[in-house]
Enzyme design. Structure first.
Site, PDB file in Angstrom:
ATOM      1  N   ALA A 110       1.364  -1.445   1.617  1.00 32.06           N
ATOM      2  CA  ALA A 110       1.357  -0.118   2.624  1.00 32.06           C
ATOM      3  C   ALA A 110       2.526  -0.585   3.600  1.00 32.06           C
ATOM      4  O   ALA A 110       2.569   0.142   4.550  1.00 32.06           O
ATOM      5  CB  ALA A 110       0.246   0.177   2.828  1.00 32.06           C
ATOM      6  N   CYS A 111       3.011  -1.625   3.836  1.00 31.46           N
ATOM      7  CA  CYS A 111       3.531  -2.009   5.072  1.00 31.46           C
ATOM      8  C   CYS A 111       4.903  -1.558   5.245  1.00 31.46           C
ATOM      9  O   CYS A 111       5.461  -1.559   6.389  1.00 31.46           O
ATOM     10  CB  CYS A 111       3.470  -3.735   5.538  1.00 31.46           C
ATOM     11  SG  CYS A 111       4.811  -4.612   4.347  1.00 31.46           S
TER      12      CYS A 111
END
Length: 281
Positions: A110-111
């Site tokens: 999710a970064c």
């Protein structure tokens, strides 16, 4: 300590009619992790083996390198409506306190960073680089490990709602199995156990997970020095890229006598297939 299952009312509908009855569900509760009294993160987990979970999480995120880096880990006061301790806050004292709150954790799905940056982050931060691939386990032994893992998923049997992870010796002996609502928490729990049992780096162990193999799970295996990750379901493309970059053996679709070997096949001694029928990976 909170129970790992809870009962809730449900209306069950089938082709034969309807029935109102309670259902058994897996408990999901927040766990706040603090360092020296300062909040670090909150994870949703199934209560149980929280000390192992915290050790594994801090190892995976490169905050600690060994069990000796933690001086103490204790539950803090936190009460429910009845005034009972929820056991949902853990405070950790480090041997070398962090001078500032960590600004972020190692790369996750999710970064938003690119794959190349994600691979480089893990390469730079791991304290337990993997050895060169060499025969470690036979494929017939590896094929039995998910069955052994499944047989020890007692809470899954009651709820159908938990992931599992286990660490095995190369000859198939299960050392530890943990269940959790989150697959990453289940892995942290077994790696935290290994850390506290002085089994990290886990160069002689096999990590088995009940679901898919994401980048995050491969990252955790690499950070703990586990040379082989076997998953019952599929890996992601970035998980395969990281496994190849770190020289980790990654096996997916590990079901029955079949498996897909994505990387590091030299760690496997293929003994359960006819050699003439074995296709190149």
């Amino acid at each position: 300590m909170s129970r790992v299952t809870a009962r809730r009312p449900t209306l069950r509908l089938t082709a034969h009619g309807r029935v109102a009855r309670p259902d058994t569900l897996a408990v999901e509760e927040p766990l706040e992790i603090r360092l020296g009294g300062e909040s670090l993160t909150v994870t949703m987990r199934t209560p149980g083996a929280d000390i192992d979970l915290v050790h594994g999480f801090l190892l995976s995120e490169n905050i600690i390198g060994g069990a000796e880096d933690i001086l103490a880990a204790r539950y803090c006061a936190g009460v429910d409506e009845q005034g009972h301790n929820t056991y949902n806050v853990l405070d950790v004292d480090l041997r070398v306190p962090v001078t500032a709150r960590p600004r972020g954790f190692l790369t996750s799905g999710a970064c938003g960073l690119c794959g190349k940056t994600a691979l480089e982050e893990v390469r730079v931060h791991t304290r337990h680089p993997l050895p060169e691939p060499a025969p470690l386990v036979t494929t017939s032994t590896l094929a039995e490990m998910p069955r052994t893992l499944r047989a020890r998923q007692t809470v899954f049997d009651a709820t159908g709602g938990l992931h599992a992870a286990g660490l095995f010796t190369a000859d198939g002996v299960p050392l530890v199995v943990r269940e959790d609502i989150g697959r990453h928490n289940a892995v942290d729990k077994v790696l935290g156990w290994a850390l506290r049992e002085n089994r990290v780096p886990a160069h002689d162990l096999v990590l088995i997970v009940s679901g898919r193999a994401s980048f995050e799970l491969v990252q955790k295996a690499v950070m703990a020095g586990a040379p082989l990750l076997g998953a019952v379901s599929a890996p992601s493309s970035l998980a395969v890229d990281l496994a190849a970059d770190a020289k980790l053996t990654l096996v997916g679709f590990l079901r029955g006598d079949t498996m897909n070997v994505y990387t590091g096949r030299d760690r496997l001694a293929i003994d359960h297939l006819d050699a003439e029928r074995t296709a190149a990976v």
